[in-house]
Design a protein around this motif. Structure first.
Motif, short mmCIF file in Angstrom:
data_model
loop_
_atom_site.label_atom_id
_atom_site.label_comp_id
_atom_site.label_asym_id
_atom_site.label_seq_id
_atom_site.Cartn_x
_atom_site.Cartn_y
_atom_site.Cartn_z
N SER A 17 -8.70 6.88 1.86
CA SER A 17 -7.37 5.93 2.59
C SER A 17 -7.88 4.95 2.85
CB SER A 17 -6.87 6.76 3.83
OG SER A 17 -5.70 5.90 4.70
N LEU A 18 -9.10 4.87 3.41
CA LEU A 18 -9.74 3.13 4.05
C LEU A 18 -10.22 2.69 2.95
CD1 LEU A 18 -11.27 1.30 5.93
CD2 LEU A 18 -13.63 2.99 4.87
N LEU A 19 -10.49 3.53 1.44
CA LEU A 19 -11.09 2.24 -0.01
C LEU A 19 -9.42 2.05 -0.60
CD1 LEU A 19 -13.97 4.84 -1.16
CD2 LEU A 19 -14.67 3.33 0.45
N ALA A 20 -8.51 2.72 -0.35
CA ALA A 20 -7.20 2.59 -0.87
C ALA A 20 -6.75 1.23 0.08
CB ALA A 20 -6.20 3.42 -0.94
N THR A 21 -7.68 1.04 0.87
CA THR A 21 -6.69 -0.02 1.73
C THR A 21 -7.64 -1.30 0.98
OG1 THR A 21 -5.88 1.39 3.27
CG2 THR A 21 -5.47 -1.06 4.21
N PHE A 22 -8.71 -1.12 1.59
CA PHE A 22 -9.67 -1.71 0.53
C PHE A 22 -9.29 -2.45 -0.49
CE2 PHE A 22 -12.67 -1.28 4.06
CZ PHE A 22 -12.64 -1.63 5.23
N ASP A 23 -8.92 -1.51 -1.48
CA ASP A 23 -8.53 -2.09 -2.72
C ASP A 23 -7.29 -2.76 -2.86
OD1 ASP A 23 -11.52 -1.80 -3.92
OD2 ASP A 23 -11.42 0.10 -4.43
N SER A 24 -6.23 -2.21 -2.34
CA SER A 24 -5.29 -2.47 -2.42
C SER A 24 -4.85 -4.17 -1.74
CB SER A 24 -4.30 -2.04 -1.23
OG SER A 24 -3.87 -0.71 -1.88
N SER A 25 -5.84 -4.83 -0.81
CA SER A 25 -5.23 -5.76 -0.05
C SER A 25 -6.61 -7.08 -0.96
CB SER A 25 -5.99 -5.85 1.14
OG SER A 25 -7.24 -5.93 1.14
N GLN A 26 -7.96 -6.06 -1.58
CA GLN A 26 -8.92 -7.09 -2.46
C GLN A 26 -8.06 -7.39 -4.52
OE1 GLN A 26 -10.96 -8.34 -1.72
NE2 GLN A 26 -12.41 -8.70 -2.27
N THR A 27 -7.08 -6.66 -4.34
CA THR A 27 -6.67 -7.00 -5.47
C THR A 27 -6.09 -8.28 -5.76
OG1 THR A 27 -6.30 -4.28 -6.18
CG2 THR A 27 -5.04 -6.17 -7.51
N ARG A 28 -4.71 -8.56 -4.28
CA ARG A 28 -3.73 -9.33 -4.47
C ARG A 28 -5.49 -10.64 -3.97
NH1 ARG A 28 0.90 -8.07 -3.33
NH2 ARG A 28 1.21 -9.16 -1.70
N THR A 29 -6.08 -10.87 -2.87
CA THR A 29 -6.23 -11.35 -2.79
C THR A 29 -7.40 -12.33 -3.75
OG1 THR A 29 -6.74 -10.73 0.27
CG2 THR A 29 -8.25 -12.31 -1.25
N ILE A 30 -8.41 -11.69 -4.35
CA ILE A 30 -9.13 -11.52 -5.98
C ILE A 30 -8.03 -12.71 -6.54
CG2 ILE A 30 -10.69 -12.05 -7.28
CD1 ILE A 30 -11.68 -11.64 -4.86
N ASP B 69 -4.17 4.84 11.42
CA ASP B 69 -4.79 5.72 12.76
C ASP B 69 -5.19 4.53 13.26
OD1 ASP B 69 -8.23 5.88 12.26
OD2 ASP B 69 -7.68 7.92 11.97
N PRO B 70 -5.45 4.38 14.43
CA PRO B 70 -5.98 3.69 15.51
C PRO B 70 -7.49 2.65 14.93
CG PRO B 70 -6.06 5.43 16.59
CD PRO B 70 -5.19 5.93 15.42
N ILE B 71 -8.41 3.68 14.48
CA ILE B 71 -9.39 3.07 14.88
C ILE B 71 -9.84 2.55 13.37
CG2 ILE B 71 -11.95 4.04 14.24
CD1 ILE B 71 -11.12 4.26 16.92
N LEU B 72 -8.85 3.06 12.37
CA LEU B 72 -8.72 2.03 11.33
C LEU B 72 -8.64 0.84 10.98
CD1 LEU B 72 -10.53 2.68 8.09
CD2 LEU B 72 -7.73 3.88 7.79
N LEU B 73 -7.11 0.68 12.12
CA LEU B 73 -6.90 -0.87 12.12
C LEU B 73 -7.85 -1.48 12.98
CD1 LEU B 73 -2.37 1.07 12.93
CD2 LEU B 73 -3.40 -0.11 11.21
N LYS B 74 -8.36 -0.71 13.80
CA LYS B 74 -9.47 -1.47 14.62
C LYS B 74 -9.73 -2.09 13.35
CE LYS B 74 -12.42 -1.71 18.12
NZ LYS B 74 -13.55 -0.80 19.26
N ARG B 75 -10.73 -1.32 12.86
CA ARG B 75 -11.91 -1.97 11.50
C ARG B 75 -11.14 -2.79 10.55
NH1 ARG B 75 -13.59 -2.31 8.26
NH2 ARG B 75 -15.53 -1.45 6.82
N ASN B 76 -9.82 -3.20 10.18
CA ASN B 76 -9.01 -3.54 8.98
C ASN B 76 -8.95 -4.91 9.81
OD1 ASN B 76 -10.22 -1.90 7.44
ND2 ASN B 76 -8.08 -1.18 7.15
#
Length: 346
Positions: free
Chosen positions: A83-96, A149-156
């Motif tokens: 889930s963490l990795l998917a969150t990152f790559d979802s946002s990274q696709t759009r950001t790049i 996930d609260p830790i993941l939300l804080k993390r991101n």
């Protein structure tokens, strides 16, 4: 206040083919790889193209059998990290993709287009992994973790703040800040997650998943290298940004990111037998030093110039030839799926 940038026009024939600046300059929009401002970037473009792969090339049949045999805690960790990795790559696709729209230099546009495409492949690969090992309802539950996930939300949180700034206020400074956080994402944020899958692989578990992760890892190394060069080149052109204050902001951002990554790794890997959390923290600090060196900045963790996680070196330490570990060497000979294999093995 800095002037807002506008999305680059498709063609402006009265401008030169070679861009005057990477961002906020003038260029015709015609890409001639033999006449670009930074000629060695053509080699980066070719390396990125050479890394092309698709998730359905990887044989997941053994993972299908092995996932139910993992402990419940390891299965939960597996899903949280996906889930963490998917969150990152979802946002990274759009950001790049968004960043590329403001790049005057057509070679930068082309390279960022390839990077964005590879981030989309990465994101699709996480869906592919989950579809191989758990039913649809569990897949959907896993992808909900990234926004609940609260830790993941804080993390991101900080990453999303920086990424959204360039959406709302597209200045050169915000673009460079976004690129700095992209180096954190590409070169630091993935790695406690990657370590978990490599740890499973060294126990001869979930080999298909680890092979796919190693492909993603290889791509991210190339992405981080180019984005670091793009930051350096942009700051060299825009000397008004190349200040002590901005460099200190980079250092502060890296320190904050390291602290958050260590907190996340303790949370998600704390129960995993065989992963030393102190070594993991040292590994994260070593990764931060390495990415800072790529931007030609000083290390901030002098005690961690070498990777303390000896067993993981083959996966993450080699920037020039990342096809050196066992799974990379073997994946193209025994893990590709075709209509004649793979599914018959389930």
């Amino acid at each position: 206040m800095q002037q807002l940038l506008y999305k680059v026009k498709t063609l402006k024939p009265r401008n030169p083919n070679r861009a005057t600046h990477l961002f906020g300059g003038k260029a015709s929009g015609i890409l001639n790889w033999n006449d670009i401002k930074y000629p060695h970037w053509y080699k980066i473009y070719k390396r990125l193209l050479g890394n092309y792969w698709q998730s359905d090339e990887i044989n997941m049949s053994s993972d299908v059998k092995q996932f139910p045999t993992l402990s419940k805690r390891d299965r939960d960790t597996f899903l949280k990290i996906i889930s963490l990795l998917a969150t990152f790559d979802s946002s990274q696709t759009r950001t790049i993709l968004l960043t590329s729209l403001y790049a005057t230099d057509p070679s930068v546009q082309a390279i960022l287009a390839v990077i964005a495409q590879q981030e989309a492949v990465h994101n699709e690969s996480y869906s592919s992994i989950l579809s191989s090992i758990v039913p649809l309802n569990k897949q959907n539950e896993a992808f909900e973790i990234g926004r609940k996930d609260p830790i993941l939300l804080k993390r991101n949180q900080k990453l999303m703040e920086i990424y959204n700034q360039v959406v709302d206020t597209p200045t050169i400074e915000n673009i460079v800040r976004t690129l700095v956080y992209s180096t954190l994402l590409e070169g630091l944020f993935f790695y406690s997650g990657f370590a978990f899958f490599y740890h499973l692989a060294r126990r001869n578990k979930m080999i298909g998943t680890s092979t796919m992760i190693s492909y993603i890892n290889r791509d991210e190394l190339e992405h981080g290298r180019f984005i670091s060069e793009l930051i350096r080149a942009t700051l060299a052109e825009r000397t008004e940004l190349n200040t002590v204050e901005f460099v200190n902001w980079i250092y502060t951002s890296y320190q904050e990111a390291v602290d958050l990554e260590i907190e996340w790794s303790n949370y998600v890997l704390g129960h995993v037998t065989g992963i030393d959390l102190d070594e993991m923290a040292g590994f994260i600090k070593c990764r931060a030093n390495k990415m800072l060196r790529m931007m030609r900045l000083a290390e901030i963790y002098p005690a961690y110039t070498e990777n303390p996680m000896k067993w993981i070196r083959a996966y993450v330490d080699n920037f020039d030839d990342t096809k050196t570990d066992f799974f990379e060497q073997k994946s193209r000979t025994y893990t590709k799926v075709s209509s004649l294999n793979g599914f018959d093995e389930l």
